[in-house]
Design a protein around this motif. Structure first.
Motif, PDB file in Angstrom:
ATOM      1  N   PHE A  41       0.852  -1.379   0.022  1.00 36.07           N
ATOM      2  CA  PHE A  41       0.028  -0.129   0.057  1.00 36.07           C
ATOM      3  C   PHE A  41       0.825   1.281  -0.018  1.00 36.07           C
ATOM      4  O   PHE A  41       1.824   1.288   0.739  1.00 36.07           O
ATOM      5  CB  PHE A  41      -1.118  -0.190   1.232  1.00 36.07           C
ATOM      6  CG  PHE A  41      -1.604   1.166   1.536  1.00 36.07           C
ATOM      7  CD1 PHE A  41      -2.993   1.520   0.952  1.00 36.07           C
ATOM      8  CD2 PHE A  41      -1.154   2.170   2.543  1.00 36.07           C
ATOM      9  CE1 PHE A  41      -3.568   2.636   1.205  1.00 36.07           C
ATOM     10  CE2 PHE A  41      -1.906   3.204   2.874  1.00 36.07           C
ATOM     11  CZ  PHE A  41      -3.135   3.800   2.091  1.00 36.07           C
ATOM     12  N   ALA A  93      -2.494  -4.364  10.433  1.00 36.53           N
ATOM     13  CA  ALA A  93      -2.611  -3.879   8.870  1.00 36.53           C
ATOM     14  C   ALA A  93      -1.602  -3.040   8.529  1.00 36.53           C
ATOM     15  O   ALA A  93      -1.686  -1.787   8.191  1.00 36.53           O
ATOM     16  CB  ALA A  93      -3.988  -3.341   8.520  1.00 36.53           C
ATOM     17  N   GLY A 106       1.008  -2.685   6.526  1.00 33.43           N
ATOM     18  CA  GLY A 106       1.684  -2.203   5.274  1.00 33.43           C
ATOM     19  C   GLY A 106       3.232  -2.216   5.369  1.00 33.43           C
ATOM     20  O   GLY A 106       3.589  -3.213   5.753  1.00 33.43           O
ATOM     21  N   VAL A 151       5.267   1.959   8.624  1.00 34.75           N
ATOM     22  CA  VAL A 151       5.755   3.202   9.108  1.00 34.75           C
ATOM     23  C   VAL A 151       4.936   3.377  10.445  1.00 34.75           C
ATOM     24  O   VAL A 151       5.581   4.438  10.987  1.00 34.75           O
ATOM     25  CB  VAL A 151       5.373   4.280   7.979  1.00 34.75           C
ATOM     26  CG1 VAL A 151       6.399   4.242   6.864  1.00 34.75           C
ATOM     27  CG2 VAL A 151       4.298   4.396   7.518  1.00 34.75           C
ATOM     28  N   GLU A 203      -1.984  -9.113   6.255  1.00 35.95           N
ATOM     29  CA  GLU A 203      -2.173 -10.168   5.346  1.00 35.95           C
ATOM     30  C   GLU A 203      -1.410 -10.435   4.047  1.00 35.95           C
ATOM     31  O   GLU A 203      -1.260 -11.394   3.602  1.00 35.95           O
ATOM     32  CB  GLU A 203      -3.727 -10.519   5.110  1.00 35.95           C
ATOM     33  CG  GLU A 203      -4.351  -9.716   3.892  1.00 35.95           C
ATOM     34  CD  GLU A 203      -4.250 -10.494   2.672  1.00 35.95           C
ATOM     35  OE1 GLU A 203      -4.225 -11.961   2.845  1.00 35.95           O
ATOM     36  OE2 GLU A 203      -4.227  -9.808   1.477  1.00 35.95           O
ATOM     37  N   ALA A 243       3.874  -6.916   2.277  1.00 37.52           N
ATOM     38  CA  ALA A 243       3.672  -5.886   3.570  1.00 37.52           C
ATOM     39  C   ALA A 243       4.726  -6.486   4.561  1.00 37.52           C
ATOM     40  O   ALA A 243       5.400  -5.697   5.176  1.00 37.52           O
ATOM     41  CB  ALA A 243       2.460  -5.845   3.817  1.00 37.52           C
ATOM     42  N   GLN A 274     -10.875  -5.999   0.227  1.00 35.97           N
ATOM     43  CA  GLN A 274     -10.216  -7.349   0.217  1.00 35.97           C
ATOM     44  C   GLN A 274     -10.306  -7.673  -1.011  1.00 35.97           C
ATOM     45  O   GLN A 274     -11.302  -8.092  -1.617  1.00 35.97           O
ATOM     46  CB  GLN A 274     -10.877  -8.001   1.411  1.00 35.97           C
ATOM     47  CG  GLN A 274      -9.990  -9.243   1.603  1.00 35.97           C
ATOM     48  CD  GLN A 274      -9.467  -9.225   3.235  1.00 35.97           C
ATOM     49  OE1 GLN A 274     -10.406  -9.815   4.041  1.00 35.97           O
ATOM     50  NE2 GLN A 274      -8.309  -8.660   3.093  1.00 35.97           N
ATOM     51  N   ILE A 333     -13.714  -5.521   6.724  1.00 34.68           N
ATOM     52  CA  ILE A 333     -12.867  -5.825   7.243  1.00 34.68           C
ATOM     53  C   ILE A 333     -12.263  -5.172   8.832  1.00 34.68           C
ATOM     54  O   ILE A 333     -11.935  -5.511   9.445  1.00 34.68           O
ATOM     55  CB  ILE A 333     -11.483  -5.777   6.195  1.00 34.68           C
ATOM     56  CG1 ILE A 333     -11.830  -6.120   4.947  1.00 34.68           C
ATOM     57  CG2 ILE A 333     -10.166  -6.522   6.790  1.00 34.68           C
ATOM     58  CD1 ILE A 333     -10.829  -5.717   3.836  1.00 34.68           C
ATOM     59  N   MET A 389     -11.678  -6.179  12.035  1.00 35.01           N
ATOM     60  CA  MET A 389     -10.200  -5.679  12.937  1.00 35.01           C
ATOM     61  C   MET A 389     -10.530  -5.157  14.200  1.00 35.01           C
ATOM     62  O   MET A 389      -9.966  -5.344  15.288  1.00 35.01           O
ATOM     63  CB  MET A 389      -9.368  -4.696  12.052  1.00 35.01           C
ATOM     64  CG  MET A 389      -8.909  -5.437  10.999  1.00 35.01           C
ATOM     65  SD  MET A 389      -7.951  -4.201   9.792  1.00 35.01           S
ATOM     66  CE  MET A 389      -7.103  -5.493   8.787  1.00 35.01           C
TER      67      MET A 389
HETATM   68  C1  LIG Z   1      -4.950   1.189   4.395  1.00 37.50           C
HETATM   69  S1  LIG Z   1      -3.514   0.067   4.274  1.00 37.50           S
HETATM   70  C2  LIG Z   1      -2.581   0.726   5.741  1.00 37.50           C
HETATM   71  C3  LIG Z   1      -1.180   0.243   5.589  1.00 37.50           C
HETATM   72  C4  LIG Z   1      -0.360   0.912   6.739  1.00 37.50           C
HETATM   73  N1  LIG Z   1      -0.805   0.733   7.944  1.00 37.50           N
HETATM   74  C5  LIG Z   1      -0.454   2.669   6.314  1.00 37.50           C
HETATM   75  O1  LIG Z   1      -0.988   3.368   7.047  1.00 37.50           O
HETATM   76  O2  LIG Z   1       0.335   3.143   5.360  1.00 37.50           O
HETATM   77  C6  LIG Z   1      -4.194  -1.517   4.854  1.00 37.50           C
HETATM   78  C7  LIG Z   1      -3.467  -2.654   4.806  1.00 37.50           C
HETATM   79  O3  LIG Z   1      -4.362  -3.726   5.364  1.00 37.50           O
HETATM   80  C8  LIG Z   1      -3.895  -4.730   4.820  1.00 37.50           C
HETATM   81  N2  LIG Z   1      -4.823  -6.123   5.050  1.00 37.50           N
HETATM   82  C9  LIG Z   1      -6.030  -6.028   4.142  1.00 37.50           C
HETATM   83  N3  LIG Z   1      -6.736  -7.151   4.619  1.00 37.50           N
HETATM   84  C10 LIG Z   1      -6.271  -7.618   5.739  1.00 37.50           C
HETATM   85  C11 LIG Z   1      -6.477  -8.577   6.477  1.00 37.50           C
HETATM   86  N4  LIG Z   1      -7.678  -9.505   6.447  1.00 37.50           N
HETATM   87  N5  LIG Z   1      -5.901  -8.837   7.636  1.00 37.50           N
HETATM   88  C12 LIG Z   1      -4.547  -8.138   7.798  1.00 37.50           C
HETATM   89  N6  LIG Z   1      -4.185  -7.101   6.871  1.00 37.50           N
HETATM   90  C13 LIG Z   1      -4.916  -6.851   6.064  1.00 37.50           C
HETATM   91  C14 LIG Z   1      -3.429  -4.534   3.500  1.00 37.50           C
HETATM   92  O4  LIG Z   1      -2.500  -5.575   2.675  1.00 37.50           O
HETATM   93  C15 LIG Z   1      -2.829  -3.179   3.329  1.00 37.50           C
HETATM   94  O5  LIG Z   1      -1.403  -3.081   3.715  1.00 37.50           O
END
Ligand SMILES: C[S@@+](CC[C@H](N)C(=O)[O-])C[C@H]1O[C@@H](n2cnc3c(N)ncnc32)[C@H](O)[C@@H]1O
Length: 409
Positions: A242, A271, A273, A276, A295, A299, A345, A353, A357
């Protein structure tokens, strides 16, 4: 559970995670098109080595199980769905080799099936990694829904692998047919890529500002030429991550409001990513333990790389785990969970999701622990959090984003 009926057989398939009253199937018209095409061409030939890339929920892997395929997917959910669907169809899980998108497969493949990913960067990275595993007779068939296949998609196949054509659309799905050209010399892989992150100034009522911009030792990053004590971090991102090229504006706002001086607490970057959020939380809370979860394997690996570059590899200080939300994380074990939830997703958009979470955060937080969430103002997360936790405060907001805090009673 629904049944996929194809010339290869009838297969009972479901998505992961399994949701009550699920209406979505675990396969789509692109999977059907691909399997029908294989049957029409009597593929795979006997003893062919078969590689499947980006199978969503295991439909292709289950249908081609007799050929002992290798499956590459960046998604932990796709791995889990595939294993569950193999089990559901009474097929042994060790009949297929499961690899994440960063692990190179062994040897060369005669038949390669690719589900076109949404991200062009991811596709480019995957096609570039594929080249050494092809030979002149390798058959390469890709599939996707027509709305996800653009001229740029076809161009990438042609640039990275060789001459490319497409099929007519069938039930809104399309095939991409590519002939491998070993003479082609495509550009080297552009990924991972990255950017420099200036540690943001703290601006939070939750914070102790005397600790917030505390300088860190030289190994953690260079002092930038800007504000006094401001740190700069090298952020490296694998192709599927992301906001790969620059800091997302919602994340930037979140970073400005992360709490400081939490001492020896356990903080989870949920989540994560590229990690950071957890990285800046670690800068502000030097004695805290961090857990990064996502997931996407890419990432999690990016988060590991970024954290270790900033602070050194210290297994007591940080853990990294690919999983679905907080699956596998002990209940009552975290003091603070930081979350910028995804709103899709794979190709399904929605707040389901985020809901999952938040629910799992409540399970994993200790009593008195906080969940801190950033999101677009219009998403209505405060209603969900209030209902679930019985409380929800606005920590900060601007025109676009809001940061919310909910405490486990
Ligand atoms: C909006 S991004 C946030 C990334 C980072 N925290 C940031 O703020 O830059 C959301 C993240 O959720 C992850 N994600 C999506 N579905 C998920 C799941 N079921 N479990 C864990 N992570 C998930 C994605 O891979 C992505 O990296």
């Amino acid at each position: 559970m629904q049944i996929l009926s194809m010339p290869q057989g009838d297969f009972s398939l479901q998505r992961y995670p399994v949701r009550p009253r699920e209406t979505l199937r675990a396969w789509d018209a692109a999977d059907e098109y691909l399997l029908q095409q294989l049957a029409d061409e009597a593929l795979p030939a006997k003893d062919s080595r078969v590689l499947i890339v980006n199978d969503n929920f295991g439909a292709l892997s289950v249908a081609l199980h007799p050929h002992q395929p290798t499956l590459i997917s960046d998604s932990w959910l796709a791995h889990r769905a595939t294993l569950n669907n193999l089990k559901e169809n009474k097929l042994p899980p060790d009949g297929i080799s499961l690899l994440d998108a960063l692990s190179p497969p062994q040897g060369q493949f005669d038949l390669v099936l690719i589900r076109v990913p949404k991200s062009l960067a991811m596709l480019e990275d995957q096609l570039t990694r594929l080249r050494p595993h092809l030979h002149t007779e390798s058959r390469i068939l890709a599939a996707g829904m027509a709305k996800h296949i653009h001229t740029s998609t076809l161009k990438l196949f042609a640039q990275c692998l060789g001459t490319t054509t497409t099929s007519l659309a069938r039930k809104k799905a399309r095939l991409i047919l590519t002939r491998f050209d070993p003479q082609l010399s495509p550009a080297t892989d552009k990924y991972p890529s990255g950017y420099l992150l200036d540690s943001p100034l703290l601006d939070s009522p939750l914070s102790n500002s005397s600790l917030s911009n505390r300088p860190v030792s030289d190994s953690r990053g260079k002092e930038s030429g800007g504000r006094a004590n401001q740190q700069q971090y090298q952020v490296t991102n694998h192709a599927g991550v992301f906001s790969r090229d620059s800091l997302d504006i919602g994340t930037r706002f979140f970073l400005q409001h992360l709490p400081a001086s939490l001492d020896e607490k356990h903080i989870i970057d949920l989540a994560c990513g590229n990690g950071v959020v957890g990285l800046i939380a670690a800068e502000r809370n030097p004695n805290a333990r961090l857990t990064f979860v996502d997931e996407s394997f890419m990432a999690v690996e990016s988060a590991r790389l970024n954290f270790n570059t900033a602070f050194g590899a210290d297994t007591h200080k940080a853990k990294f785990q690919a999983t679905d939300c907080l699956h596998g994380i002990a209940p009552n074990s975290a003091d603070l969970i930081l979350n910028n939830p995804p709103f899709h997703q794979q190709n399904v958009v929605g707040d389901f999701i985020a809901r999952q979470m938040f629910r799992e955060s409540k399970r994993v937080l200790r009593r008195g622990g906080d969940l801190l969430v950033v999101g677009n103002r219009h998403l209505g997360y405060h209603i969900m959090l209030k209902k679930l936790f019985g409380n929800c405060e606005v920590v900060a907001s601007n025109k676009k984003f809001v940061i919310l805090s909910a405490r486990k009673a």
